[in-house]
Write an enzyme that holds these catalytic residues in place. Structure first.
Site, PDB file in Angstrom:
ATOM      1  N   VAL A   1       0.834  -1.207   0.000  1.00  0.00           N
ATOM      2  CA  VAL A   1       0.000   0.000   0.000  1.00  0.00           C
ATOM      3  C   VAL A   1       0.867   1.255   0.000  1.00  0.00           C
ATOM      4  O   VAL A   1       0.623   2.201  -0.752  1.00  0.00           O
ATOM      5  CB  VAL A   1      -0.967  -0.002   1.201  1.00  0.00           C
ATOM      6  CG1 VAL A   1      -1.809   1.278   1.200  1.00  0.00           C
ATOM      7  CG2 VAL A   1      -1.865  -1.231   1.163  1.00  0.00           C
TER       8      VAL A   1
ATOM      9  N   ARG B   1      12.205   0.068   7.221  1.00  0.00           N
ATOM     10  CA  ARG B   1      13.071  -0.652   8.164  1.00  0.00           C
ATOM     11  C   ARG B   1      14.532  -0.561   7.752  1.00  0.00           C
ATOM     12  O   ARG B   1      15.419  -0.382   8.587  1.00  0.00           O
ATOM     13  CB  ARG B   1      12.640  -2.120   8.248  1.00  0.00           C
ATOM     14  CG  ARG B   1      11.340  -2.359   9.009  1.00  0.00           C
ATOM     15  CD  ARG B   1      11.156  -3.842   9.291  1.00  0.00           C
ATOM     16  NE  ARG B   1       9.935  -4.085  10.045  1.00  0.00           N
ATOM     17  CZ  ARG B   1       8.765  -4.350   9.487  1.00  0.00           C
ATOM     18  NH1 ARG B   1       8.662  -4.407   8.161  1.00  0.00           N
ATOM     19  NH2 ARG B   1       7.705  -4.560  10.226  1.00  0.00           N
TER      20      ARG B   1
ATOM     21  N   LYS C   1      -6.639  -0.759  11.127  1.00  0.00           N
ATOM     22  CA  LYS C   1      -7.853  -1.035  11.896  1.00  0.00           C
ATOM     23  C   LYS C   1      -7.553  -1.534  13.310  1.00  0.00           C
ATOM     24  O   LYS C   1      -8.253  -1.191  14.259  1.00  0.00           O
ATOM     25  CB  LYS C   1      -8.768  -2.017  11.166  1.00  0.00           C
ATOM     26  CG  LYS C   1      -8.193  -3.411  10.921  1.00  0.00           C
ATOM     27  CD  LYS C   1      -7.497  -3.495   9.595  1.00  0.00           C
ATOM     28  CE  LYS C   1      -6.971  -4.875   9.266  1.00  0.00           C
ATOM     29  NZ  LYS C   1      -6.283  -4.901   7.969  1.00  0.00           N
TER      30      LYS C   1
ATOM     31  N   VAL D   1     -11.355   0.197   6.994  1.00  0.00           N
ATOM     32  CA  VAL D   1     -12.482  -0.730   6.881  1.00  0.00           C
ATOM     33  C   VAL D   1     -12.848  -0.900   5.412  1.00  0.00           C
ATOM     34  O   VAL D   1     -13.166   0.061   4.721  1.00  0.00           O
ATOM     35  CB  VAL D   1     -13.716  -0.224   7.655  1.00  0.00           C
ATOM     36  CG1 VAL D   1     -14.882  -1.190   7.489  1.00  0.00           C
ATOM     37  CG2 VAL D   1     -13.386  -0.047   9.133  1.00  0.00           C
TER      38      VAL D   1
ATOM     39  N   GLY E   1     -11.207  -1.566   2.623  1.00  0.00           N
ATOM     40  CA  GLY E   1     -10.355  -1.131   1.523  1.00  0.00           C
ATOM     41  C   GLY E   1     -10.883   0.066   0.757  1.00  0.00           C
ATOM     42  O   GLY E   1     -11.085   1.150   1.297  1.00  0.00           O
TER      43      GLY E   1
ATOM     44  N   GLY F   1      -2.483 -16.238  -2.870  1.00  0.00           N
ATOM     45  CA  GLY F   1      -2.124 -14.974  -2.246  1.00  0.00           C
ATOM     46  C   GLY F   1      -3.251 -14.281  -1.520  1.00  0.00           C
ATOM     47  O   GLY F   1      -3.112 -13.128  -1.079  1.00  0.00           O
TER      48      GLY F   1
ATOM     49  N   ASP G   1      -9.520  -9.675  12.554  1.00  0.00           N
ATOM     50  CA  ASP G   1      -9.518  -8.556  11.612  1.00  0.00           C
ATOM     51  C   ASP G   1     -10.916  -7.962  11.470  1.00  0.00           C
ATOM     52  O   ASP G   1     -11.104  -6.744  11.558  1.00  0.00           O
ATOM     53  CB  ASP G   1      -9.008  -9.046  10.247  1.00  0.00           C
ATOM     54  CG  ASP G   1      -9.080  -7.983   9.173  1.00  0.00           C
ATOM     55  OD1 ASP G   1      -8.170  -7.145   9.105  1.00  0.00           O
ATOM     56  OD2 ASP G   1     -10.064  -7.983   8.397  1.00  0.00           O
TER      57      ASP G   1
ATOM     58  N   LYS H   1     -12.656  -4.113  12.624  1.00  0.00           N
ATOM     59  CA  LYS H   1     -13.453  -3.282  11.727  1.00  0.00           C
ATOM     60  C   LYS H   1     -14.860  -3.065  12.275  1.00  0.00           C
ATOM     61  O   LYS H   1     -15.424  -1.974  12.147  1.00  0.00           O
ATOM     62  CB  LYS H   1     -13.495  -3.932  10.350  1.00  0.00           C
ATOM     63  CG  LYS H   1     -12.132  -3.992   9.674  1.00  0.00           C
ATOM     64  CD  LYS H   1     -12.123  -4.862   8.438  1.00  0.00           C
ATOM     65  CE  LYS H   1     -10.735  -4.927   7.815  1.00  0.00           C
ATOM     66  NZ  LYS H   1     -10.667  -5.855   6.663  1.00  0.00           N
TER      67      LYS H   1
END
Length: 437
Positions: free
Chosen positions: A20, A51, A109, A136, A138, A191, A205, A209
Site C-alpha cells: 500500500v 526498516r 484497523k 475498513v 479497503g 495470495g 480482523d 473493523k
C-alpha cells in the site's frame, strides 16, 4: 489549525513502503499535477520511513529514512500517512504526529480499534485531522458516508462482509464442495491468505473493523474487546451442503446494531461470526475476495456499499482520498469531522442477542429421538421452525432450524442436547441472519 497559502506545498510523510505504501508514494509522484489542482497546493513527499534503506525500492534514496520518530514531527511535514501495521509502534508514532499538530491518515484497523479514544482526544487537543477510510473495507467508501452523508439520520444496523480472505474461502467451499483445510491452502497459494492467517480466519480482523463501524454508527466508543467474535475454522463442507438445502450460503459477518435492553433503552451490539445468509439477501451474492457493507438507517433505508476490500491499489485509493481531504483542510483552514461519542450507549451482552439458529446433530436413528430433541428446545423457549433428517443408522443427522431466540436460550439448549443419550454429537451451531422471520 490555520490555513496555509494556496501555493505552499503540503508536506507528506509516509510510514511504510509495502504494497500500500509503495502505491501511495507512486500516486503522489505520478499524479502530482492533478492532485495539486484538486487540493489547491502541491503535495510533496518529505520522507518515507522504512526498516532498511535500499536503492531498489524505487524511491529517491534521500527520501528514505529509518528514523520514523523524527520524520513525523518535522516542521515541513503537514500530513503523516501510517501504513506500517501493528499496534504499539504505530500508536507511538501517530500519537507523536497528532501531538505535533500534524494531520494523520491511517489504514490500521487494529490500532484504531484498540486506541480510538486516545487518538481521537489527541487529535481534538491539537485541532488536527485523523482520517481512516482505508481501515475498513479497503476501497469501499463507508466511513465517510457514516460520518458525513448520514450525519442527519439515525443508523440502526450495519452488517457486512469485511474480510476478503474468509469470504474467498467460504465462497470457494460453497462453489466447489471442498473442505476448509483444502480451501485455505488454495487461498494461500493464490495470495488471498497470509502465511499466518489467524487474524483473518479467527475473526480478529473483522472484529477490529466492527468496532470502528459501531463506534461511528452509534456515536459510542466501541473497542475490539467489546466485539463478540467467532472465526470460520469450524465450518465444514457439510455445513455448506445443508445451507444450500435451505437456500442459504455461509458468510463471515460483522454485525453492528442498536438493540433494546431490559430497561427499554438502546444498547449497542457488535459481533462477528459465520452465519447462514438467505440467497436472496444482497450479501449472499458477494463472492471471492470482495467486501460489502449494508447500512440500515431510519430515513434513508437500506444502503449497500460493495467493492474490493483489500489490495495495494484499492486500499491506496482510500488512503489518497483521506490525504486529499486532509490537505484541503490545511489549505482552506478547515477540519474534518470530530469524534462523535455523545450517545455513550452500553454494550449489550451476547447472551441477550436475538436471532435464528441452525443446529446440526448426529443422532441415533430410532423412535423417540425427534421428540426428545424437540422437548429440549421447547423447555427453554426455543421454537423450532423446521427439522430435516439426513442419512440413517449410526450416521443419521438432524438439521434443526429455529425461530428467533436469545443466544442464552440457544446455548442452554445445546448444552442439554449434548447430554442426551440419543444425541451422539452437536456437530454445528450457526446463526441465521438476514431472514424475514
Amino acid at each position: 489549525m490555520t490555513g496555509v497559502p494556496a501555493q505552499r506545498p503540503i508536506g507528506v510523510a509516509v510510514l511504510g513502503h509495502g504494497t500500500v505504501g509503495a502505491e501511495v508514494v507512486r500516486i503522489i509522484r505520478d499524479d502530482a499535477l492533478d492532485l495539486q489542482a484538486r487540493i489547491g497546493a502541491p503535495l510533496e513527499i518529505r520522507g518515507v520511513a522504512v526498516r532498511t534503506v535500499s536503492p531498489e525500492r524505487g524511491v529517491p534514496v534521500e527520501l528514505l529514512t529509518t528514523d520514523a520518530e523524527s520524520l513525523v514531527t518535522r516542521d515541513d511535514v503537514d500530513i503523516v500517512v501510517e501504513l506500517i501495521g501493528g499496534i504499539e509502534l504505530p500508536r507511538k508514532l501517530v500519537r507523536a504526529a497528532l501531538d505535533a499538530g500534524k494531520s494523520v491518515v491511517t489504514a490500521n484497523k487494529a490500532l484504531l480499534a484498540a486506541n480510538t479514544g486516545e487518538l481521537a482526544e489527541a487529535a481534538e487537543a491539537r485541532n488536527a485531522d485523523l482520517y481512516f477510510e482505508a481501515a475498513v473495507a479497503g476501497a469501499i467508501p463507508v466511513i465517510r458516508p457514516l460520518t458525513q452523508s448520514l450525519a442527519g439520520d439515525r443508523v440502526d444496523r450495519v452488517i457486512g462482509i469485511v474480510n476478503g480472505t474468509t469470504n474467498f474461502i467460504l465462497s470457494a467451499m460453497d462453489e466447489t464442495g471442498a473442505d476448509y483445510a483444502e480451501t485455505l491452502a488454495e487461498a494461500s497459494r493464490l495470495g488471498y491468505a497470509e502465511a499466518d492467517p489467524t487474524a483473518d480466519v479467527e475473526g480478529y480482523d473483522a472484529a477490529s473493523k466492527a468496532a470502528i463501524l459501531a463506534s461511528i454508527a452509534f456515536h459510542t466508543r466501541v473497542s475490539a474487546s467489546d466485539v463478540y467474535r467467532e472465526g470460520i475454522t469450524h465450518i465444514t463442507a457439510a455445513d455448506l451442503t445443508s445451507a444450500r438445502a435451505l437456500n442459504c450460503t455461509v458468510k463471515l459477518l460483522a454485525i453492528c446494531e442498536r438493540v433494546t435492553g431490559p430497561d427499554g433503552r438502546d444498547r449497542v451490539s457488535a459481533r462477528v461470526y459465520p452465519a447462514l445468509v438467505p440467497r436472496e439477501h444482497p450479501l449472499a451474492s458477494v463472492s471471492g475476495a470482495f467486501n460489502a457493507v449494508v447500512v440500515e438507517a431510519e430515513s434513508s433505508g437500506r444502503l449497500m456499499f460493495y467493492g474490493q476490500g483489500a489490495g495495494g491499489a484499492p486500499t491506496a485509493s482510500a488512503v489518497m482520498g483521506d490525504v486529499v481531504m486532509a490537505a484541503r483542510n490545511r489549505v482552506q483552514g478547515g477540519r474534518g469531522p470530530r469524534e462523535s461519542k455523545y450517545a455513550k450507549l452500553e454494550i449489550a451482552p451476547m447472551s441477550d442477542i436475538i436471532t435464528r439458529y441452525y443446529v446440526n446433530l448426529q443422532v441415533a436413528d430410532r423412535a423417540g429421538v425427534l421428540s426428545a430433541v424437540a422437548a429440549e428446545f421447547a423447555t427453554r423457549g426455543v421454537s423450532i421452525s423446521a427439522v430435516r433428517q439426513e442419512g440413517a443408522g449410526n450416521g443419521a443427522r438432524l438439521v434443526v432450524l429455529t425461530h428467533q431466540a436469545t443466544d442464552r436460550a440457544l446455548s442452554d439448549t445445546v448444552a442439554a442436547l449434548d447430554k442426551l443419550e440419543s444425541v451422539t454429537a452437536v456437530t454445528s451451531v450457526l446463526r441465521l441472519e438476514g431472514s424475514a422471520e
